[in-house]
Design an enzyme around this catalytic site. Structure first.
Site, mmCIF file in Angstrom:
data_model
loop_
_atom_site.group_PDB
_atom_site.id
_atom_site.type_symbol
_atom_site.label_atom_id
_atom_site.label_comp_id
_atom_site.label_asym_id
_atom_site.label_seq_id
_atom_site.Cartn_x
_atom_site.Cartn_y
_atom_site.Cartn_z
ATOM 1 N N LYS A 412 0.865 -1.194 0.000
ATOM 2 C CA LYS A 412 0.000 0.000 0.000
ATOM 3 C C LYS A 412 0.894 1.235 0.000
ATOM 4 C CE LYS A 412 -4.126 1.942 2.128
ATOM 5 N NZ LYS A 412 -3.756 3.339 1.877
ATOM 6 N N ARG A 432 -8.801 10.570 -6.807
ATOM 7 C CA ARG A 432 -9.720 9.608 -6.198
ATOM 8 C C ARG A 432 -11.148 10.140 -6.184
ATOM 9 N NH1 ARG A 432 -12.078 8.235 -1.424
ATOM 10 N NH2 ARG A 432 -11.948 6.087 -0.697
ATOM 11 N N LYS A 579 -7.741 -3.573 2.940
ATOM 12 C CA LYS A 579 -6.514 -2.829 3.252
ATOM 13 C C LYS A 579 -6.102 -3.133 4.686
ATOM 14 C CE LYS A 579 -9.236 1.391 4.143
ATOM 15 N NZ LYS A 579 -9.414 2.814 3.812
#
Length: 980
Positions: A412, A432, A579
């Site tokens: 990440k 994003r 995540k």
């Protein structure tokens, strides 16, 4: 032809479509977008002979006309006055003619032209006559581009009034469920006010109902709006600012509209939805205060106070109706929302469905929920696609369960997510949030991406951009991409890390698996070192490998991992990836935290308007004998706690005035709060937990701050002297990476197989040992349960089932599980556990794995029913009032009740407890239905899984509810619980 003749034939204006999008409007100074109609006024060339063209937006030119003298030349007859008039499209002609007619009707000094005589030249056409001569476009409907005559016809109908729009917003805001909200909107857009057919502009209604998705930008913050309206209403600005502290600028402006003497609100709303939309459209183009004030005055005279309030909410992009795109667009049809999910581009989506939406009789189409072939929901090149997202993963076991087909474990990267669109030699980059990325971050990639994808003519790539140290190859910290920060790193390049591909040379890849999309990237992409690289991934199929990879990246100081199921598709907007970050693991046990002092506070907004709900946290710097700031935090407190803090905190209001900052505080201007602590040495200490310590902030604690902070505990056991000092904070920051205890993570993953075997072995052992002393059995079982807390959910269920059977075997053991408060005579704290004892010293409550021995400890005290002090408040869950849901089995209820009492919570029966006192409802499920939820619709209640109790017991802290929140299927509840 002589020069004089040329001058005589030259027209004073010119029109055309902008060719490049680089020219700026002479009035508003913003670029005129490519293929947008622009008008030039011919002016004297200050650099030489002849004339030059001063280009304007069409709207801007007519605004200039409105301020010019009556004798100044304006457009009378487009055919005679505008060069290039015959070359533009009919729709563009109509738009300009409408502007001319609107200008003629609204200009007070405009005089009617005298009728021409027979000897005169042929009479020029008026704008109205020219407008009627233009042929209508074949696809004209009741959309935003509807022509003026159509607007006049529909404006008188109730469906097109702004009053009806306000009424629908009020209905939606008051609806208790999202299904009901959608039904209200669908009913309006289907049957209209009359109950027959909707006769308004459906597309415009959708845009108005979704101001947060509409792309109008006004650059008018709350205080700027107050400043403008203080001038309009001739009111004291400081009075309006003070009222603004309640958190709702729309309500402040409405209130002062009703009491001002300059403008009186109308008793009846005269506005149409179309008028308000055009007003907002024009407002988004204005940047100067005088222009904005003049524009607001043009509509105020037609507004009621509630009209103006709603207009302000439209400007703030928040109608306060608690409904988003899903609930609005699904009122039209599921395909509309599905299309919006792909791009979050409302204009594009509504245009795609224009043919169906614009028909007045579209209720039949809506009821059938069918989509014509041309409205196929798909992605398109150069239109941003909403990115696929990831949910928080709290354990190795959760990851293995969510990715049963194996996973790609990807580093990440701590950069900025960017979606790259390439069409031939044209590039577009979206963030994003689907906004254009700042050019200085991405412009140079047009040189490297064609080299990285030599056969890639048309692409949509999902990626991350960040700064890479060219000497070490290591990524630089988050925030270094800024234009000023970037200049500080001479030995670093901006690098784009590609991790997914959505579109390749005409092929849409959304329905291909993650493994297939990854293979395409590996085959087609050539790495350009430190410029364009492929993300680092590792295929993982067992928990041990995953745990070791997590440990590796955390030790390296990287942010974490993203996990993607090998067979997963790319689903825009869905959180189907995982995540892993250190603050998610083991219920936050690996997160960075510090005990900080409350130094100040800000007013909240919305429902928290008028309350101190955002807090400035800091620590003491003994070297300069001052307090320094570390972070501002606005999450972690429930509504009940916030209400208590308003009375308990001793604060002095300074209103962000730097002159009122006390000498004991070192603070930078961006962090100036509304309130400052009267005495920091008497201020409370809170445990603040976040993703990581960072030095990229604007705080004065040597620039050390906490990223994504939240309050995890009120440390009533600490004061300013025992809180974290700046010296200690520096040490925590320096050792943050080294202090990660990954052994806990590795131990958890390696224990899965052992636990499975232990459960089977223990079951067989229990069958052979019916005569074993119950206390010995309890000790064995406690160790078993303690170990099982680290295993997966299936193992927990096996052990719980074993315990239930064992309880049935022994009456004595069964009694131990029943908490009889009537027998409690003494209490004591063993560590953080609140234990009550009977008169003979037997413990009446405990947590599995740490049952106290029989006999009163030395610190035991008698329980006094008359005391105002409740010792349980010192417990981990002290002050909480908890109800166990009916879906929890009886024996399990006893165990959970006993654990909750040990943690300091009060366990209540729902039937005998006022709703307002309940803080948490515990469920055995991870998902509940709306029907199950109806019983628990209490304001402020948190709905969590029983894993929340287990987390509190194992960590001896109050865990955040979010990782344990239950999913609410169907329509969500109306309470303020945390849900996903």
């Amino acid at each position: 032809m002589s020069g004089g003749d040329e001058t005589e034939l030259e027209k004073p204006f010119a029109v055309e479509k902008a060719k490049t999008g680089r020219a700026k409007c002479k009035k508003c100074k913003s670029n005129i977008d490519k293929d947008t109609i622009r008008i030039a006024k011919l002016m004297s060339n200050p650099f030489g002979e002849g004339k030059m063209k001063a280009w304007h937006h069409v709207t801007c030119l007519f605004e200039i006309f409105a301020k010019q003298r009556a004798t100044t030349k304006k457009i009378d007859d487009p055919q005679e006055d505008i060069d290039g008039w015959d070359q533009i499209a009919d729709d563009d002609k109509k738009m300009i003619l409408e502007k001319i007619e609107e200008f003629e009707n609204n200009t007070p000094y405009k005089k009617k032209r005298p009728a021409s005589t027979a000897s005169d030249k042929p009479a020029k056409k008026t704008a109205k006559q020219s407008l009627s001569s233009v042929k209508p476009s074949p696809n004209v409907g009741t959309n935003i581009s509807d022509k003026l005559n159509d607007e006049k016809k529909i404006s008188i109908h109730r469906d097109n009034t702004f009053r009806q729009f306000r009424n629908i917003c009020a209905e939606v805001a008051n609806a208790s469920s999202y299904i009901e909200k959608t039904a209200i909107i669908k009913r309006m857009l289907t049957t209209g006010y009359d109950g027959d057919n909707f006769k308004g502009d459906m597309v415009m209604w959708c845009k108005m109902l979704l101001p947060m998705a509409n792309k109008m930008i006004y650059n008018l913050q709350s205080k700027q709006l107050v400043k403008l309206f203080a001038r309009i209403f001739l009111q004291d600005e400081s009075d309006m600012i003070e009222d603004l502290e309640q958190g709702d600028v729309a309500e402040t402006i409405r209130k002062f509209f009703e009491i001002n003497n300059a403008f009186k609100p109308n008793n009846k709303s005269l506005l149409t939805v179309h008028e308000v939309y055009l007003f907002l459209e024009r407002l988004s183009q204005l940047t100067k205060e005088d222009e904005q004030i003049f524009h607001f005055k043009s509509i105020i005279t037609r507004c009621t106070s509630n009209d103006l309030k709603m207009i302000i909410r439209l400007i703030k992009h928040d109608l306060r109706i608690n409904a988003g795109p899903k609930h609005i667009l699904e009122a039209i049809g599921p395909d509309v929302y599905r299309a919006y999910q792909l791009s979050h581009d409302l204009d594009t989506v509504l245009k795609r469905f224009t043919d169906e939406l614009s028909k007045p009789t579209c209720s039949t189409n809506m009821s059938k929920n069918k989509t014509s072939p041309q409205n196929k929901v798909t992605i398109s090149l150069m239109t941003p696609v909403f990115p696929m997202l990831a949910e928080a993963c709290t354990s190795v076991e959760m990851a293995m369960k969510k990715c049963p087909n194996g996973m790609l474990s990807e580093v990440k990267y701590d950069g900025e997510r960017v979606q790259v669109h390439k069409q031939g030699g044209v590039f577009r980059y979206f963030s994003r949030s689907l906004k254009p990325v700042l050019p200085h971050k991405v412009n140079h990639f047009k040189e490297y991406i064609p080299k990285a994808f030599p056969d890639g003519d048309d692409l949509i790539l999902d990626s991350e951009i960040l700064m890479i140290d060219t000497k070490t190859g290591q990524p630089l910290p988050f925030g270094t991409l800024g234009v000023h920060k970037k200049a500080e790193f001479t030995d670093a390049n901006v690098c784009i890390i590609i991790f997914d591909c959505l579109y390749y040379n005409g092929d849409i890849l959304l329905n291909k698996t993650m493994a297939e999309r990854r293979e395409i990237l590996k085959k087609r992409m050539t790495t350009i070192p430190n410029r364009v690289v492929l993300s680092e991934v590792q295929e993982v199929n067992n928990p041990k490998d995953l745990a070791e990879m997590i440990a590796k990246v955390l030790k390296m100081g990287l942010e974490g991992l993203v996990l993607k199921d090998m067979n997963s598709m790319y689903e825009p907007g869905k959180r189907h990836w995982l995540k892993i970050k250190k603050d998610y693991l083991l219920n936050g046990a690996m997160a960075d935290s510090a005990d900080l002092v409350v130094l100040g506070a800000w007013y909240g907004t919305g429902n928290k308007g008028g309350l101190m709900s955002i807090f400035l946290m800091g620590c003491y710097d003994e070297t300069i004998d001052k307090w320094v700031t570390v972070t501002k935090v606005h999450s972690g407190h429930d509504d009940a706690t916030l209400d208590k803090l308003q009375k308990e905190l001793d604060m002095v209001k300074i209103g962000k005035d730097p002159n009122l900052v006390p000498n004991w505080l070192k603070i930078n201007k961006p962090m100036l709060p509304d309130f400052i602590a009267a005495d920091p040495k008497k201020s409370p200490v809170w445990e603040i937990t976040g993703a990581e310590f960072t030095n990229q902030g604007v705080h004065t604690a040597d620039c050390i701050s906490i990223r994504f902070p939240r309050v995890t505990r009120i440390r009533s056991d600490k004061n300013w002297a025992t809180a974290t000092s700046l010296k200690e904070l520096k040490k925590l920051f320096q050792t943050s990476t080294e202090s990660i205890d990954v052994s806990l993570l590795l131990k958890t993953s390696s224990s899965i197989c052992k636990i499975n075997k232990a459960v089977v072995k223990k079951k067989n052992s229990l069958k052979r040992k019916h005569s074993v002393d119950c206390d010995e059995e309890n000790e064995e079982d406690n160790s078993m349960i303690n170990t099982a807390a680290e295993c997966n959910e299936e193992n927990k269920q096996n052990i719980d089932g074993k315990m239930s059977k064992q309880i049935k075997m022994s009456g004595k053991n069964k009694e131990d599980y029943i908490q009889n408060t009537n027998e409690a005579k003494y209490y004591a704290f063993i560590g953080n556990d609140y234990i009550e004892y009977s008169s003979d010293g037997s413990p009446l409550n405990w947590i599995e794995g740490r049952k106290p021995k029989k006999g009163l400890p030395g610190n035991a005290l008698p329980i006094s029913g008359s005391s105002d002090y409740d010792p349980r408040l010192k417990g981990v869950l002290g002050g909480l009032s908890v109800v166990l849901s009916d879906n929890i089995m009886p024996e399990r209820r006893k165990i959970l009740s006993r654990t909750l009492i040990t943690l300091g919570a009060t366990v209540r029966e729902d039937s005998s407890n006022p709703a307002g006192k309940i803080t948490h409802v515990i469920h055995s499920k991870k998902e509940i239905t709306e029907r199950e939820l109806r019983k628990w619709r209490f304001v402020g209640v948190r709905h969590v899984n029983e894993s929340w109790i287990e987390s509190a017991a194992s960590l001896s802290i109050k865990p955040h509810e979010f990782p344990h929140a239950v999913n609410l299927r169907g329509s969500y509840c109306n309470c303020k619980c945390i849900h996903r």
